[in-house]
Design a protein around this motif. Structure first.
Motif, mmCIF file in Angstrom:
data_model
loop_
_atom_site.group_PDB
_atom_site.id
_atom_site.type_symbol
_atom_site.label_atom_id
_atom_site.label_comp_id
_atom_site.label_asym_id
_atom_site.label_seq_id
_atom_site.Cartn_x
_atom_site.Cartn_y
_atom_site.Cartn_z
ATOM 1 N N GLY A 111 -10.623 -4.564 -3.897
ATOM 2 C CA GLY A 111 -11.259 -3.306 -4.277
ATOM 3 C C GLY A 111 -10.414 -2.471 -5.219
ATOM 4 N N SER A 112 -9.717 -3.104 -6.141
ATOM 5 C CA SER A 112 -8.813 -2.388 -7.055
ATOM 6 C C SER A 112 -9.571 -1.410 -7.956
ATOM 7 N N LYS A 113 -8.837 -0.375 -8.387
ATOM 8 C CA LYS A 113 -9.396 0.623 -9.300
ATOM 9 C C LYS A 113 -8.923 0.390 -10.731
ATOM 10 N N ASP A 114 -8.061 -0.596 -10.919
ATOM 11 C CA ASP A 114 -7.569 -0.906 -12.264
ATOM 12 C C ASP A 114 -8.211 -2.212 -12.745
ATOM 13 N N LYS A 115 -7.552 -2.920 -13.638
ATOM 14 C CA LYS A 115 -8.123 -4.124 -14.237
ATOM 15 C C LYS A 115 -7.587 -5.415 -13.608
ATOM 16 N N THR A 116 -7.303 -5.363 -12.303
ATOM 17 C CA THR A 116 -6.763 -6.541 -11.616
ATOM 18 C C THR A 116 -7.670 -7.760 -11.776
ATOM 19 N N SER A 117 -8.962 -7.591 -11.550
ATOM 20 C CA SER A 117 -9.891 -8.728 -11.657
ATOM 21 C C SER A 117 -9.927 -9.283 -13.078
ATOM 22 N N LYS A 118 -9.915 -8.406 -14.060
ATOM 23 C CA LYS A 118 -9.943 -8.848 -15.455
ATOM 24 C C LYS A 118 -8.695 -9.662 -15.797
ATOM 25 N N VAL A 119 -7.537 -9.177 -15.349
ATOM 26 C CA VAL A 119 -6.281 -9.898 -15.573
ATOM 27 C C VAL A 119 -6.325 -11.254 -14.869
ATOM 28 N N ALA A 120 -6.796 -11.254 -13.620
ATOM 29 C CA ALA A 120 -6.875 -12.495 -12.844
ATOM 30 C C ALA A 120 -7.814 -13.511 -13.494
ATOM 31 N N LEU A 121 -8.952 -13.032 -13.990
ATOM 32 C CA LEU A 121 -9.925 -13.929 -14.620
ATOM 33 C C LEU A 121 -9.379 -14.569 -15.894
ATOM 34 N N GLY A 122 -8.378 -13.921 -16.489
ATOM 35 C CA GLY A 122 -7.717 -14.520 -17.646
ATOM 36 C C GLY A 122 -7.071 -15.851 -17.293
ATOM 37 N N TYR A 123 -6.604 -15.987 -16.056
ATOM 38 C CA TYR A 123 -5.990 -17.245 -15.603
ATOM 39 C C TYR A 123 -7.062 -18.287 -15.280
ATOM 40 N N THR A 124 -8.235 -17.829 -14.843
ATOM 41 C CA THR A 124 -9.357 -18.758 -14.662
ATOM 42 C C THR A 124 -9.746 -19.352 -16.008
ATOM 43 N N GLU A 125 -9.800 -18.507 -17.030
ATOM 44 C CA GLU A 125 -10.151 -18.968 -18.373
ATOM 45 C C GLU A 125 -9.097 -19.930 -18.924
ATOM 46 N N LYS A 126 -7.845 -19.692 -18.589
ATOM 47 C CA LYS A 126 -6.757 -20.521 -19.108
ATOM 48 C C LYS A 126 -6.640 -21.864 -18.390
#
Length: 324
Positions: A111-126
């Motif tokens: 339930g983060s209020k920052d861009k944690t999910s966006k940063v994490a999804l970058g590793y899914t893409e990689k």
């Protein structure tokens, strides 16, 4: 004079008994009954590298990988990349050396209020969704809740919980694996290996204030007195479970905040699951979400309530049941 002293002692004993009774009643009445293993509809899916939704598997399913790493993350957009770079470098290197080695990293955004999910999804893409998956919780559950949700969604034969700050050197996975392997016998293949910072305690005491040192030792005493014996460091966020041990313990876990580690190990000891404590390399990383004084008070309260709630029957050890 002696008579007055006796009366005073009797009054104090009566008052202490009354306070204890009140604490027991509050602990029992305020306890939620059944363990909530349910999840929001949105928490049942992860995104692939192409942005397609796919369903998470269940811990109740047979394992299909060698290792799952569960990373609870709350507002970790700054610290997560450092930890993930080290982790993925180690895992990819190990897979090249041993092609049969398979793994996944499940980053749980609590339930983060920052861009944690966006940063994490970058590793899914990689690396692809077979290796890195992101579980985004609709609301903040607490670290224990995040670890449980990630664990219940894992595919590994072994399941490692690892903090997003990267405080523990990830290569020390080999140490906890060895500790787990050395445990014998493993009833129903259940075993746990805990990373430990106990060997660093003398140095940390020298660097802490007297007040924080007092709080630390007070917390250790409460852990020993109420819940867990024989484990010097219950709070290190680097723990390795066999799939069977994870299923048995996380299905009974009630505490979802900071003291969840203690309840988890308490449950394990109640089920007589063997536990190894293994020294690991650990470095304090700035940005901790733990507020020293209030978090220690909350954990102290939770420790007392854990024990009282099991004693009074408000909480019971659960048989594993599948999530909805």
């Amino acid at each position: 004079m002696d008579f007055c002293l006796c009366e005073l002692v009797q009054c104090l004993v009566s008052l202490a008994a009354l306070v204890l009774l009140l604490v027991v009643v509050i602990a029992h009445v305020s306890a939620s009954g059944m363990v909530d293993l349910g999840r929001h509809e949105k928490e049942k899916y992860f995104l692939t590298a192409q942005g397609k939704e796919e369903s998470f598997p269940s811990l109740f399913d047979p394992h299909s990988l060698e290792l799952s790493i569960v990373v609870p993350s709350y507002n970790e957009e700054q610290r997560l990349p450092v930890m993930m770079e080290e982790t993925m470098e180690y895992l990819e290197k190990r897979q090249k050396q041993k092609p049969t080695f398979s793994y996944e990293v499940i980053i749980v955004d609590d339930g983060s209020k920052d861009k944690t999910s966006k940063v994490a999804l970058g590793y899914t893409e990689k690396y692809g969704a077979d290796k890195v998956r992101v579980l985004t919780l609709v609301k903040n559950r607490g670290k224990g809740g995040a670890v449980r949700m990630g664990t219940l969604s894992s595919r590994g034969k072994l399941i490692l919980m690892a903090d997003a700050d990267g405080a523990t050197k990830f290569e020390d996975l080999e140490k906890v694996e060895a500790g787990l392997k050395d445990l014998s016998p493993k009833p129903d293949n259940m075993a746990i290996a805990c990373g430990s910072r106990a060997h660093l305690e003398e140095k940390s005491v020298a660097q802490r204030s007297m007040f924080r040192t007092f709080l630390m030792y007070g917390f250790h005493f409460l852990v020993w007195f109420f819940c867990v014996r024989g484990i010097r460091d219950t709070q290190c966020g680097f723990k390795l479970f066999t799939r069977e041990a994870a299923l048995k313990t996380f299905c009974s876990l009630h505490v979802e905040r900071w003291a969840f580690d203690v309840e988890l190990l308490y449950i394990a000891q109640c089920f007589k699951i063997p536990i190894a404590e293994v020294a690991v390399n650990w470095t304090e990383i700035e940005g901790s979400k733990l507020v020293p004084f209030w978090s220690w008070l909350q954990m102290g309260r939770d420790l007392i309530f854990i024990r009282l709630r099991y004693i009074t029957g408000a909480w019971r050890l659960e048989s594993p049941r599948k999530t909805q």
